[in-house]
Design a protein around this motif. Structure first.
Motif, PDB file in Angstrom:
ATOM      1  N   GLN A 282       0.822  -1.207   0.000  1.00  0.00           N
ATOM      2  CA  GLN A 282       0.000   0.000   0.000  1.00  0.00           C
ATOM      3  C   GLN A 282       0.856   1.256   0.000  1.00  0.00           C
ATOM      4  N   GLY A 283       2.097   1.151   0.477  1.00  0.00           N
ATOM      5  CA  GLY A 283       3.001   2.290   0.486  1.00  0.00           C
ATOM      6  C   GLY A 283       3.397   2.771  -0.901  1.00  0.00           C
ATOM      7  N   LEU A 284       3.149   1.962  -1.924  1.00  0.00           N
ATOM      8  CA  LEU A 284       3.485   2.353  -3.292  1.00  0.00           C
ATOM      9  C   LEU A 284       2.479   3.343  -3.881  1.00  0.00           C
ATOM     10  N   ASN A 285       1.313   3.446  -3.254  1.00  0.00           N
ATOM     11  CA  ASN A 285       0.269   4.364  -3.724  1.00  0.00           C
ATOM     12  C   ASN A 285      -0.052   4.165  -5.199  1.00  0.00           C
ATOM     13  N   ARG A 286      -0.263   2.919  -5.563  1.00  0.00           N
ATOM     14  CA  ARG A 286      -0.674   2.600  -6.936  1.00  0.00           C
ATOM     15  C   ARG A 286      -1.711   1.487  -6.851  1.00  0.00           C
ATOM     16  N   PRO A 287      -2.463   1.317  -7.906  1.00  0.00           N
ATOM     17  CA  PRO A 287      -3.430   0.205  -7.904  1.00  0.00           C
ATOM     18  C   PRO A 287      -2.709  -1.132  -7.764  1.00  0.00           C
ATOM     19  N   PHE A 288      -3.377  -2.095  -7.167  1.00  0.00           N
ATOM     20  CA  PHE A 288      -2.798  -3.433  -7.077  1.00  0.00           C
ATOM     21  C   PHE A 288      -2.706  -4.029  -8.476  1.00  0.00           C
ATOM     22  N   LEU A 289      -1.642  -4.723  -8.726  1.00  0.00           N
ATOM     23  CA  LEU A 289      -1.402  -5.333 -10.029  1.00  0.00           C
ATOM     24  C   LEU A 289      -1.598  -6.841  -9.934  1.00  0.00           C
ATOM     25  N   PRO A 290      -1.944  -7.495 -11.052  1.00  0.00           N
ATOM     26  CA  PRO A 290      -2.346  -8.913 -11.026  1.00  0.00           C
ATOM     27  C   PRO A 290      -1.162  -9.894 -10.994  1.00  0.00           C
ATOM     28  N   PHE A 291      -0.576 -10.043  -9.819  1.00  0.00           N
ATOM     29  CA  PHE A 291       0.499 -11.010  -9.615  1.00  0.00           C
ATOM     30  C   PHE A 291      -0.022 -12.127  -8.726  1.00  0.00           C
ATOM     31  N   TYR A 292       0.278 -13.383  -9.118  1.00  0.00           N
ATOM     32  CA  TYR A 292      -0.227 -14.543  -8.390  1.00  0.00           C
ATOM     33  C   TYR A 292       0.875 -15.577  -8.208  1.00  0.00           C
ATOM     34  N   ASP A 293       0.740 -16.339  -7.155  1.00  0.00           N
ATOM     35  CA  ASP A 293       1.668 -17.430  -6.853  1.00  0.00           C
ATOM     36  C   ASP A 293       1.181 -18.687  -7.576  1.00  0.00           C
ATOM     37  N   ALA A 294       2.028 -19.280  -8.393  1.00  0.00           N
ATOM     38  CA  ALA A 294       1.648 -20.475  -9.150  1.00  0.00           C
ATOM     39  C   ALA A 294       1.213 -21.612  -8.242  1.00  0.00           C
ATOM     40  N   LYS A 295       1.808 -21.705  -7.056  1.00  0.00           N
ATOM     41  CA  LYS A 295       1.440 -22.790  -6.136  1.00  0.00           C
ATOM     42  C   LYS A 295      -0.002 -22.662  -5.657  1.00  0.00           C
ATOM     43  N   GLY A 296      -0.566 -21.458  -5.765  1.00  0.00           N
ATOM     44  CA  GLY A 296      -1.962 -21.263  -5.407  1.00  0.00           C
ATOM     45  C   GLY A 296      -2.917 -21.898  -6.413  1.00  0.00           C
ATOM     46  N   PHE A 297      -2.435 -22.134  -7.614  1.00  0.00           N
ATOM     47  CA  PHE A 297      -3.254 -22.754  -8.651  1.00  0.00           C
ATOM     48  C   PHE A 297      -3.002 -24.245  -8.770  1.00  0.00           C
ATOM     49  N   TYR A 298      -1.749 -24.609  -8.559  1.00  0.00           N
ATOM     50  CA  TYR A 298      -1.385 -26.011  -8.742  1.00  0.00           C
ATOM     51  C   TYR A 298      -0.224 -26.329  -7.814  1.00  0.00           C
ATOM     52  N   LYS A 299      -0.545 -26.959  -6.693  1.00  0.00           N
ATOM     53  CA  LYS A 299       0.484 -27.174  -5.670  1.00  0.00           C
ATOM     54  C   LYS A 299       1.465 -28.300  -6.006  1.00  0.00           C
ATOM     55  N   TYR A 300       1.223 -28.996  -7.098  1.00  0.00           N
ATOM     56  CA  TYR A 300       2.103 -30.114  -7.473  1.00  0.00           C
ATOM     57  C   TYR A 300       3.084 -29.734  -8.583  1.00  0.00           C
ATOM     58  N   LEU A 301       3.533 -28.496  -8.578  1.00  0.00           N
ATOM     59  CA  LEU A 301       4.458 -28.038  -9.621  1.00  0.00           C
ATOM     60  C   LEU A 301       5.716 -28.887  -9.707  1.00  0.00           C
ATOM     61  N   ASP A 302       6.147 -29.423  -8.587  1.00  0.00           N
ATOM     62  CA  ASP A 302       7.367 -30.237  -8.571  1.00  0.00           C
ATOM     63  C   ASP A 302       7.155 -31.621  -9.178  1.00  0.00           C
ATOM     64  N   GLU A 303       5.925 -31.929  -9.530  1.00  0.00           N
ATOM     65  CA  GLU A 303       5.626 -33.252 -10.072  1.00  0.00           C
ATOM     66  C   GLU A 303       5.215 -33.219 -11.542  1.00  0.00           C
ATOM     67  N   VAL A 304       5.338 -32.069 -12.190  1.00  0.00           N
ATOM     68  CA  VAL A 304       5.011 -31.967 -13.611  1.00  0.00           C
ATOM     69  C   VAL A 304       6.046 -32.764 -14.384  1.00  0.00           C
ATOM     70  N   LYS A 305       5.575 -33.745 -15.123  1.00  0.00           N
ATOM     71  CA  LYS A 305       6.505 -34.637 -15.822  1.00  0.00           C
ATOM     72  C   LYS A 305       6.246 -34.722 -17.324  1.00  0.00           C
ATOM     73  N   SER A 306       4.995 -34.671 -17.705  1.00  0.00           N
ATOM     74  CA  SER A 306       4.672 -34.970 -19.100  1.00  0.00           C
ATOM     75  C   SER A 306       4.079 -33.759 -19.810  1.00  0.00           C
ATOM     76  N   GLU A 307       4.013 -33.881 -21.113  1.00  0.00           N
ATOM     77  CA  GLU A 307       3.384 -32.836 -21.914  1.00  0.00           C
ATOM     78  C   GLU A 307       1.894 -32.738 -21.581  1.00  0.00           C
ATOM     79  N   ASP A 308       1.266 -33.863 -21.237  1.00  0.00           N
ATOM     80  CA  ASP A 308      -0.141 -33.824 -20.818  1.00  0.00           C
ATOM     81  C   ASP A 308      -0.301 -32.981 -19.560  1.00  0.00           C
ATOM     82  N   ASP A 309       0.605 -33.150 -18.586  1.00  0.00           N
ATOM     83  CA  ASP A 309       0.545 -32.343 -17.364  1.00  0.00           C
ATOM     84  C   ASP A 309       0.587 -30.853 -17.713  1.00  0.00           C
TER      85      ASP A 309
END
Length: 183
Positions: free
Chosen positions: A69-96
């Motif tokens: 909030q100290g930046l005095n600008r609108p919030f920008l759309p940054f997200y943590d990938a682990k919030g969408f898919y917590k198994y990032l360390d297990e991505v193995k295939s093109e299907d994944d």
């Protein structure tokens, strides 16, 4: 409105917390940052941040500061990938990869891009490296369209903090029309 390259050099020189090494890398830095900022501010893309395991601390630092909030600008759309898919360390295939991309396409109809910070060989780097418009801070691999660093660099953590500081300042300057990142 100041030209982006000149603004970057001036900012590095004026900010006591930024080091001259960044000025030496200005021609690598500015096109990558320009593309990232255009994706966010003009194309409306959300940014999904991914780090390797050793940089999880940096991910927390980014999220503590990117929408402060100290930046005095609108919030920008940054997200943590682990919030969408917590198994990032297990991505193995093109299907994944395709299943994850399908989920993200549904979740972000205006588009998304990755910001990856870490070792190139990490399994977490797979999706960002094969996705278009990724903002890559890669360690131990020389890759075009990436900011390349060395994981054995004794000053790596300080460099990451300085890079983030400059990137965050760039976002604010572009948002408030102080600079044109496309020129």
């Amino acid at each position: 409105m100041q030209e982006f390259l000149n603004w970057t050099v001036d900012t590095i020189r004026e900010d006591k917390l930024l080091s001259p090494w960044l000025e030496e890398k200005k021609y690598e830095w500015t096109p990558l940052v320009s593309k990232s900022v255009v994706n966010i501010l003009e194309k409306g893309c959300s940014v999904i941040i991914v780090t390797d395991k050793q940089r999880d601390w940096f991910l927390e630092y980014i999220f503590t500061n990117i929408n402060s909030q100290g930046l005095n600008r609108p919030f920008l759309p940054f997200y943590d990938a682990k919030g969408f898919y917590k198994y990032l360390d297990e991505v193995k295939s093109e299907d994944d990869i395709n299943y994850i991309k399908d989920m993200l396409n549904i979740s972000f109809p205006n588009g998304y891009c990755f910001w990856y910070i870490g070792r190139s060989q990490s399994v977490r780097a797979i999706i960002p490296k094969v996705s278009k418009n990724s903002f890559l801070w890669l360690f131990d691999e020389e890759m075009q369209d990436a900011f390349n660093l060395r994981s054995k660099d004794d000053a790596l953590d300080m460099k990451l903090l300085q890079m983030f500081r400059l990137y965050n300042k760039t976002l604010s300057a572009a948002l408030f029309a102080e600079i044109n990142v496309e020129n």
